[in-house]
Motif scaffolding. Structure first.
Motif, short mmCIF file in Angstrom:
data_model
loop_
_atom_site.label_atom_id
_atom_site.label_comp_id
_atom_site.label_asym_id
_atom_site.label_seq_id
_atom_site.Cartn_x
_atom_site.Cartn_y
_atom_site.Cartn_z
N SER A 127 0.84 -1.19 0.00
CA SER A 127 0.00 0.00 0.00
C SER A 127 0.88 1.25 0.00
O SER A 127 1.88 1.32 0.72
N LEU A 128 0.52 2.21 -0.82
CA LEU A 128 1.33 3.43 -0.96
C LEU A 128 0.52 4.64 -0.54
O LEU A 128 -0.60 4.84 -1.00
N ASP A 129 1.09 5.44 0.35
CA ASP A 129 0.51 6.73 0.71
C ASP A 129 1.57 7.80 0.52
O ASP A 129 2.69 7.52 0.10
N VAL A 130 1.22 9.03 0.80
CA VAL A 130 2.15 10.14 0.55
C VAL A 130 3.42 9.98 1.37
O VAL A 130 4.53 10.26 0.88
N GLU A 131 3.30 9.52 2.61
CA GLU A 131 4.48 9.40 3.46
C GLU A 131 5.44 8.34 2.93
O GLU A 131 6.66 8.56 2.88
N SER A 132 4.92 7.18 2.51
CA SER A 132 5.79 6.13 1.97
C SER A 132 6.41 6.57 0.65
O SER A 132 7.58 6.26 0.37
N LEU A 133 5.66 7.32 -0.17
CA LEU A 133 6.20 7.82 -1.43
C LEU A 133 7.29 8.87 -1.18
O LEU A 133 8.28 8.94 -1.91
N ARG A 134 7.10 9.66 -0.13
CA ARG A 134 8.12 10.66 0.20
C ARG A 134 9.44 9.98 0.57
O ARG A 134 10.52 10.44 0.20
N GLN A 135 9.35 8.88 1.30
CA GLN A 135 10.56 8.14 1.67
C GLN A 135 11.26 7.56 0.45
O GLN A 135 12.49 7.51 0.38
N ALA A 162 -0.81 5.30 -9.18
CA ALA A 162 -1.89 4.31 -9.13
C ALA A 162 -2.06 3.77 -7.72
O ALA A 162 -3.19 3.58 -7.25
N GLY A 163 -0.95 3.52 -7.02
CA GLY A 163 -1.03 3.05 -5.64
C GLY A 163 -1.64 4.10 -4.73
O GLY A 163 -2.44 3.78 -3.83
N LEU A 164 -1.29 5.37 -4.95
CA LEU A 164 -1.86 6.45 -4.15
C LEU A 164 -3.36 6.58 -4.43
O LEU A 164 -4.15 6.80 -3.51
N ALA A 165 -3.75 6.45 -5.68
CA ALA A 165 -5.18 6.52 -6.02
C ALA A 165 -5.95 5.38 -5.38
O ALA A 165 -7.07 5.56 -4.89
N ASN A 166 -5.34 4.20 -5.37
CA ASN A 166 -6.00 3.04 -4.76
C ASN A 166 -6.22 3.25 -3.27
O ASN A 166 -7.31 3.00 -2.75
N SER A 167 -5.19 3.73 -2.57
CA SER A 167 -5.34 3.98 -1.14
C SER A 167 -6.31 5.13 -0.88
O SER A 167 -7.02 5.14 0.13
N THR A 168 -6.35 6.09 -1.80
CA THR A 168 -7.28 7.22 -1.64
C THR A 168 -8.72 6.76 -1.73
O THR A 168 -9.58 7.18 -0.96
#
Length: 363
Positions: free
Chosen positions: A173-181, A243-249
């Motif tokens: 699962s990808l969110d903004v925090e994991s993408l920032r890392q 796509a991962g961010l959209a899915n979690s959104t």
């Protein structure tokens, strides 16, 4: 209530036989069910019915969408190449349709696939592009089929089967925090510097050869167009991240995260790679056969996508040594098959150029 929300599910049910007309009747039933609020929050009922309910279902769904995407991409490439060699008045329409399939419908399916399955699993499936290409080119474009092309295609097909089986089957699962890392890591900085440096060298060389003549230089120009376009298309981590961010959104209804700088950067970078690889591929198909250009494009796309999935997204970090070896063995088969196809295509292109030169001299 506070613990559940209603979803309308539509279905069809056999209700018996009509004595008047002697045929079965169908009736629509509306079933009101309750789901926990943490499950598929914010999704309409019809969407929830087709939404994958488990990780395994999601991976299978994403893989099937990716296979369908390869059909659309190759159909678009074939139409673009056909428009470049066709003399009729339908050329603009054929080119427009080809670009619509290759650069709009195909990427839309790819974005959907990346929302459900990891990049390292989906990237090798792109090798199926060559299967469809070698099946269609002799029929649509009258391009020659040979033993080398069949051998190369089979290697690509085997690699495209082995790599997904051995590769990772879990999509984090990808969110903004994991993408920032991910995008602020030293791995990504080093990867970006290498890619930008290679792109600068390739662009400089392409500019130098744009007006050159001769068989050898033509082949090198084609190599730059095919590999460069494929490398840009292989930067799939932008698409995977979005796509991962959209899915979690969709699951968590955290729409405010899209207003942050990082998602905006990802969108801009994705659009840049999409339009750049579209320009290079279109130019390559104008100047070279599909049998020459498509293997170079697809092969470099698969290789770059797999490398970025490993180095940038860390998707293979949890694989056992045996599965990791199997994954890269499958990728090696893909690269080997593409090398066979590209070598034959280059040799064939050289022979055709020499024959054309001799014909002009005689004339």
């Amino acid at each position: 209530g506070s613990e559940a929300f209603p979803i309308l599910n539509f279905g069809l049910k056999w209700t018996g036989h009509s004595h008047r007309v002697g045929s079965s009747r169908l009736a629509m039933i509306i079933d009101l069910q309750s789901f926990p609020t943490g499950q598929l929050q914010g999704l309409p009922g019809i969407v929830s019915d087709i939404y994958p309910q488990s990780q395994d279902d999601a991976v299978v769904f994403g893989s099937l969408v990716m296979v369908f995407k390869t059909v659309l991409i190759v159909a678009g490439m074939q139409l673009m190449r056909y428009a470049s060699i066709e003399d009729g008045t339908e050329r603009p329409k054929l080119r427009a349709l080809g670009m619509l399939l290759a650069f709009v419908a195909g990427p839309a399916c790819e974005a959907t696939a990346y929302a459900f399955a990891p990049q390292s699993l989906l990237a090798p499936i792109n090798g199926l592009d060559l299967i469809w290409n070698i099946l269609l080119s002799p029929w649509v474009l009258n391009e020659r089929l040979s033993g080398a092309r069949i051998t190369g295609t089979m290697l690509v097909f085997l690699g495209s089967v082995v790599a997904p089986i051995a590769g990772p089957h879990d999509s984090a699962s990808l969110d903004v925090e994991s993408l920032r890392q991910i995008f602020l890591s030293s791995n990504y900085v080093v990867y970006s510097i290498v890619c930008i440096s290679l792109a600068a060298v390739g662009f400089t060389e392409l500019q130098r050869r744009q007006h050159s003549q001769g068989d050898k230089e033509d082949a090198i120009r084609g190599l730059i167009l095919g590999v460069g376009g494929g490398a840009l298309a292989g930067q799939n981590y932008f698409l995977r991240a979005l796509a991962g961010l959209a899915n979690s959104t969709l699951k968590n209804e955290t729409w405010s995260s899209w207003l942050q700088p990082l998602p905006c950067f990802l969108v801009v970078a994705l659009l840049f790679c999409l339009f750049s690889n579209a320009f290079l591929l279109n130019l390559g198909l104008l100047e070279f056969e599909a049998m020459f250009m498509v293997p170079l494009f697809v092969g470099s796309s698969i290789l770059v996508s797999c490398v970025s999935a490993t180095w940038v997204m860390h998707e293979t970090s949890t694989l056992s040594l045996g599965r990791l070896a199997g994954y890269w063995f499958g990728i090696s088969l893909v690269v080997l098959g593409i090398g066979v196809l590209a070598a034959y295509a280059k040799k064939s292109h050289s022979k055709d150029t020499v024959k054309a030169g001799q014909s002009e001299q005689k004339a």
